[in-house]
Design a protein around this motif. Sequence first.
Motif, mmCIF file in Angstrom:
data_model
loop_
_atom_site.group_PDB
_atom_site.id
_atom_site.type_symbol
_atom_site.label_atom_id
_atom_site.label_comp_id
_atom_site.label_asym_id
_atom_site.label_seq_id
_atom_site.Cartn_x
_atom_site.Cartn_y
_atom_site.Cartn_z
ATOM 1 N N GLU A 6 0.826 -1.196 0.000
ATOM 2 C CA GLU A 6 0.000 0.000 0.000
ATOM 3 C C GLU A 6 0.864 1.252 0.000
ATOM 4 O O GLU A 6 2.010 1.240 0.481
ATOM 5 N N SER A 7 0.305 2.321 -0.511
ATOM 6 C CA SER A 7 0.948 3.628 -0.474
ATOM 7 C C SER A 7 -0.127 4.695 -0.555
ATOM 8 O O SER A 7 -1.286 4.395 -0.870
ATOM 9 N N GLY A 9 -0.918 6.995 1.993
ATOM 10 C CA GLY A 9 -1.423 7.525 3.237
ATOM 11 C C GLY A 9 -0.730 8.821 3.618
ATOM 12 O O GLY A 9 0.234 9.243 2.981
ATOM 13 N N LEU A 20 -5.383 6.161 -1.891
ATOM 14 C CA LEU A 20 -4.515 5.048 -1.540
ATOM 15 C C LEU A 20 -4.352 4.125 -2.741
ATOM 16 O O LEU A 20 -5.285 3.942 -3.526
ATOM 17 N N CYS A 22 -2.741 0.185 -3.929
ATOM 18 C CA CYS A 22 -2.300 -1.141 -3.495
ATOM 19 C C CYS A 22 -1.770 -1.866 -4.726
ATOM 20 O O CYS A 22 -2.538 -2.230 -5.622
ATOM 21 N N ARG A 38 -9.643 -1.093 7.513
ATOM 22 C CA ARG A 38 -8.953 -0.109 8.333
ATOM 23 C C ARG A 38 -9.026 -0.509 9.794
ATOM 24 O O ARG A 38 -9.957 -1.183 10.218
ATOM 25 N N VAL A 93 -5.083 2.937 10.330
ATOM 26 C CA VAL A 93 -4.186 2.278 9.382
ATOM 27 C C VAL A 93 -5.065 1.546 8.368
ATOM 28 O O VAL A 93 -5.954 0.782 8.761
ATOM 29 N N TYR A 94 -4.798 1.786 7.114
ATOM 30 C CA TYR A 94 -5.593 1.183 6.035
ATOM 31 C C TYR A 94 -4.797 0.035 5.417
ATOM 32 O O TYR A 94 -3.630 0.192 5.068
ATOM 33 N N TYR A 95 -5.474 -1.105 5.293
ATOM 34 C CA TYR A 95 -4.854 -2.314 4.769
ATOM 35 C C TYR A 95 -5.544 -2.751 3.486
ATOM 36 O O TYR A 95 -6.775 -2.755 3.401
ATOM 37 N N GLN A 116 1.044 -4.353 4.287
ATOM 38 C CA GLN A 116 1.605 -3.950 5.578
ATOM 39 C C GLN A 116 0.853 -2.783 6.200
ATOM 40 O O GLN A 116 1.042 -2.480 7.374
ATOM 41 N N THR A 118 -1.026 1.343 5.598
ATOM 42 C CA THR A 118 -0.578 2.722 5.435
ATOM 43 C C THR A 118 -1.432 3.609 6.342
ATOM 44 O O THR A 118 -2.653 3.439 6.421
ATOM 45 N N GLN A 119 -0.781 4.522 7.031
ATOM 46 C CA GLN A 119 -1.455 5.359 8.017
ATOM 47 C C GLN A 119 -2.174 6.522 7.338
ATOM 48 O O GLN A 119 -1.592 7.232 6.516
#
Length: 124
Positions: A6-7, A9, A20, A22, A38, A93-95, A116, A118-119
């Motif tokens: 993920e990216s 955040g 976001l 993924c 989340r 945190v988002y997954y 992993q 992303t906040q």
Amino acid sequence: QVQLVESGGGLVQTGGSLRLSCAASGRTSSSFFMGWFRQAPGKERIFVAGISRTGGFTYYTDSVKSRFTISKDNAKNTVYLQMNSLKPEDTAVYYCAAKNSDRPETTTRDYGYWGQGTQVTVSS
């Protein structure tokens, strides 16, 4: 097997937007039903949105409907979550997650692959 990263955040003010991403590797995203979850501090990880293998069907939890949009680009093996009109209660945190079955499941145990996280922090 598939790996999810993920990216996107970050910190945003109330009413702002974030997107976001993924990125999936190892297998194509068209092989999976993809979901975003989340987890806020001290709380359980909960379903936010999901999208079918082809991208033709999307699902949302009630609290984000009309604000968040999930989409996927199978050519890029990437799933997105566009988040608009963000609120402090969206802080978590988002997954990103993936599962083999194309059924729209909303519980964490149904997903076999996870990123992993992303906040996302929304300030008031």
